[in-house]
Design an enzyme around this catalytic site. Structure first.
Site, PDB file in Angstrom:
ATOM      1  N   SER A  25      33.121  41.175  46.946  1.00 63.54           N
ATOM      2  CA  SER A  25      34.425  40.951  46.327  1.00 63.54           C
ATOM      3  C   SER A  25      35.330  40.166  47.277  1.00 63.54           C
ATOM      4  CB  SER A  25      35.052  42.302  45.955  1.00 63.54           C
ATOM      5  OG  SER A  25      36.203  42.104  45.162  1.00 63.54           O
ATOM      6  N   ASN A  26      36.634  40.211  47.087  1.00 66.19           N
ATOM      7  CA  ASN A  26      37.581  39.511  47.974  1.00 66.19           C
ATOM      8  C   ASN A  26      38.856  40.353  48.090  1.00 66.19           C
ATOM      9  OD1 ASN A  26      39.476  38.674  45.771  1.00 66.19           O
ATOM     10  ND2 ASN A  26      37.626  37.617  45.077  1.00 66.19           N
ATOM     11  N   TYR A  27      39.825  39.845  48.862  1.00 68.12           N
ATOM     12  CA  TYR A  27      41.005  40.657  49.202  1.00 68.12           C
ATOM     13  C   TYR A  27      42.124  40.600  48.160  1.00 68.12           C
ATOM     14  CZ  TYR A  27      39.099  40.958  53.946  1.00 68.12           C
ATOM     15  OH  TYR A  27      38.321  41.222  55.029  1.00 68.12           O
TER      16      TYR A  27
END
Ligand code: CTP
Length: 399
Positions: free
Chosen positions: A208-210
């Site tokens: 995923s990402n932030y």
């Protein structure tokens, strides 16, 4: 713009309470009707007598007056007001608002209010930057309240930094702005994607990402407060926007977001893809947890479908399609390339090089680039203000 508007002011125990008599005078001058509800502790900073004399209305503090046995209804105040402005808002009362504690009249009024609520945090710099305070600020934002951000400067403690209450004149302008924009997007259908996507590796792991989804939340709330009907397709985040005109569609993966967005796009007058969509996903997610064996390990990733590009292909000339570009280098050229290849009307560029901009912050610094490649730069602002700037832009173009 404020003539005849009923403004309820909530005062909590901050030193900046001394600015509120000036705010009341300005509001009355603009033709607004003003009432005040304050906490008992706030009376140490500014007297109810002053506030009552200036507002020409009794000031409410306790739900019950032992002197004459009268009852001050929180429901009544909240339904009387066209807008509730809580200023200054201490860290303590903000934490209570974020968690639904109602141990005084002001808090009960907040929870029962049907009108838009503006909140103006004001406190010492370190209290303001504390992670808990920041989480409470975004919790209140995602509950549909409108942040009047503090600004930096000299503080009562002698320290310098963020935490000064916005000036009364500016608060009046924020209210004027709000009432002038109200319902300007009435009848429009707006599709917004937001948050990260998560791409499963096995039943317990994902890529995923932030992305926190805060920018998307601010966009949805801004569109809804202007009268639009919003469908909000979001990857998993901590806070979702809450407003009667926002319908939330929760998705996990890029493939799920693709399916929802492509299905919903045909109805949309405007679509804003603010989501941080994964570009690659594991080709064959494992059905069982992967056990550790070798020293190195490879996951075969395959490209996800580009949702914006797909929407760009089917877009008609009445629809507006807007993308975001989060870049770390060669920002303008990369954003312009995305604008053209994805057939967008605008692209909103934010660079990770700008301090206070990007994932996880309550602020953002953007440039909006149109098809004519004109670059419109904006200052670092709260995400709520950024959303307002973007919708001011959109409104000039909407058919
Ligand atoms: N986007 C999308 N579908 C994808 C990837 C991105 O719809 N599979 C959208 C994003 O929501 C954003 C825009 O495309 O509005 C640009 O996303 P970004 O990640 O900046 O660019 P990419 O096109 O993915 O290119 P790169 O990662 O190489 O910069």
């Amino acid at each position: 713009m404020l003539k005849g508007k009923k403004i309820l002011i909530g005062i909590t125990a901050g030193i900046a309470a001394y600015k509120i008599p000036f705010l009341i005078r300005l509001l009355i001058k603009e033709g607004a009707e003003v009432k005040v509800v304050m906490t008992a502790e706030a009376c140490n900073f500014v007297t109810p007598l002053t506030l009552s004399a200036l507002s020409q209305n009794p000031v409410s503090i306790e739900p019950f007056s032992p002197a004459d046995g009268s009852w001050h209804s929180h429901i009544e105040l909240g339904s009387w007001a066209d807008a509730f402005v809580i200023a200054p808002l201490t860290a303590n009362t903000m934490a209570k608002m974020a968690t639904g504690i109602t141990d005084n009249l002001l808090l009960a009024t907040y929870l029962a209010a049907r009108c838009p609520v503006f909140y103006a945090p004001s406190m010492d710099v370190d209290m303001y930057h504390h992670k808990t305070t920041q989480l409470n600020i975004s919790a209140l934002q995602s509950h549909g309240n409108i942040l009047i951000a503090p600004h930096a400067g000299e503080l009562a403690s002698g320290l310098t930094g963020m935490g000064r209450l916005e000036e009364p004149q500016k608060i009046v302008e924020i209210l004027q702005n709000y009432f002038s924009k109200q319902l300007s997007l009435s009848g429009k259908y707006i599709l917004i994607s937001s948050g990260p996507t998560i791409e499963p590796i096995d039943p317990v792991r994902y890529i995923s990402n932030y992305s926190s989804g805060r920018m998307g939340n601010a966009l949805a709330l801004e569109a809804a407060s202007r009268g639009a009907y919003v469908t909000f397709v979001s990857g998993p985040v901590n806070e979702y926007p809450s407003h009667p005109s926002i319908k939330i569609v929760k998705v996990n993966s890029a493939a799920e977001m693709y399916a929802s967005c492509t299905e919903l796009f045909a109805k949309a007058d405007v679509c804003i893809m603010a989501a941080a969509v994964a570009d690659y996903t594991p080709q064959n997610p494992e059905a069982e947890k992967i056990k550790k064996k070798e020293d190195s390990f490879h996951i075969n990733l395959v490209k996800t479908k580009d949702i914006l590009s797909e929407l760009g292909k089917t877009k008609n000339n009445k629809q507006l399609l807007i993308g975001f570009a989060l870049e770390t280098n060669n920002e303008i050229n990369n954003a312009i390339a995305k604008l053209h290849t994805k057939n967008l009307d605008f692209i909103v560029l934010n660079s990770l090089k700008d301090e206070g901009s990007g994932f996880g912050f309550v602020t953002n610094k953007i440039s909006i680039i149109g098809k004519d490649q004109k670059i419109n730069n904006f200052e670092l602002k709260t995400k709520t203000e950024v959303a307002a700037d973007l919708f001011d832009f959109i409104q000039k173009e909407i058919v």
